[in-house]
Design an enzyme around this catalytic site. Structure first.
Site: not given
Ligand code: C5P
Length: 243
Positions: A17, A38, A65, A67, A70, A72, A131, A222
């Site tokens: 990211d 990813k 990713d 997501k 919209d 079908p 989440t 991260r």
């Molecule tokens: O940096 P970190 O380990 O928190 O990155 C987690 C990745 O997973 C990010 O790309 C975040 O958008 C994704 N993600 C998340 N929680 C979710 C779905 C996706 O942290 N429920």
């Protein structure tokens, strides 16, 4: 996706990211260590499908990713484009419903066939409840159930629609494994090695706990990408799995 014969190191997906230049530089460092990266919508919308080819050239499999959510017909076309771009794994929102999800699978198959990929189609996984949504946020959009019940309902719809698996918190992985069966792809973000900064993640598990709970793949960003030595951070995570 036949993931069961892959070693755990090949089932850790590094979330890139960050800006395009930084993402490629990280890929160059991690090549030969990590198997998966990813690419999220920020990076993809900035640079487009060429980013998938760039990571393939470095030897990675790519989880795109985006997501999708919209009608079908539109998701069919988008999934075909994502597959034609070469994505190995892609996501759609389960809240789009069963027709939309099965259109995504059909579109992915069509896109892969159009460009003559080796794989029949990319793996397609469902996003259940983000989440960032708590019970109050769900109630505000008309969902009266607790988040866990809503996750379970949406995961069952994803299975019914022919998807390969879901993305969920490691805290829900055991419940999802029981619901979806032993072959399902269960991808868990919210993973932090012991002692790592939480960032904006609150309910976290260690990599070992997440795999033991039933995840097939972990998404870790991260703790690897912001480490002074990303390769050492990745290798330490792999080592921690056999401690
Ligand atoms: O940096 P970190 O380990 O928190 O990155 C987690 C990745 O997973 C990010 O790309 C975040 O958008 C994704 N993600 C998340 N929680 C979710 C779905 C996706 O942290 N429920």
């Amino acid at each position: 996706m036949d993931w069961k014969n892959e070693p755990a190191a090949n089932r850790i997906i590094v979330a890139l990211d960050c800006a395009p230049d930084e993402a490629i530089a990280l890929g160059e460092q991690l090549a030969g260590h990590a198997r998966w990266v990813k690419v999220g919508m920020t990076l993809y919308y900035a640079v487009g499908p060429s980013i998938v080819r760039q990571f393939h050239k470095l030897g990675f499999k790519v989880f795109l990713d985006l997501k999708l959510h919209d009608i079908p017909h539109q998701v069919y076309g988008a999934a075909a484009s994502v597959a034609a771009a070469g994505a190995d794994l892609m996501t759609v929102h389960a809240a789009g419903g069963t027709d939309m999800m099965s259109s995504a699978v059909k579109g992915a198959r069509k896109g892969a066939a159009d460009v003559d990929l080796d794989a029949e189609r990319p793996t397609v996984c469902a996003i259940t409840v983000l989440t960032s949504m708590d019970a109050a946020q769900l109630a505000a959009i008309g969902v009266q159930d607790e988040p866990a019940a809503e996750v379970e309902r949406l995961a069952a719809l994803a299975k019914e629609s022919g998807l390969d698996g879901i993305v969920c918190s490691p805290k829900e992985a055991a419940q999802m494994r029981a619901l979806l069966g032993e072959d399902a792809v269960i991808i868990t973000p919210g993973v932090r090695p012991k002692g790592a900064a939480l960032g904006d993640q609150s309910r976290v598990s260690t990599p070992k706990e997440a795999f033991e709970a039933g995840a097939s793949h972990l998404v870790i960003g991260r703790p690897i990408t912001r480490a002074t030595d990303p390769v050492a951070a990745f290798d330490e995570i792999v080592a921690s799995l056999s401690e």
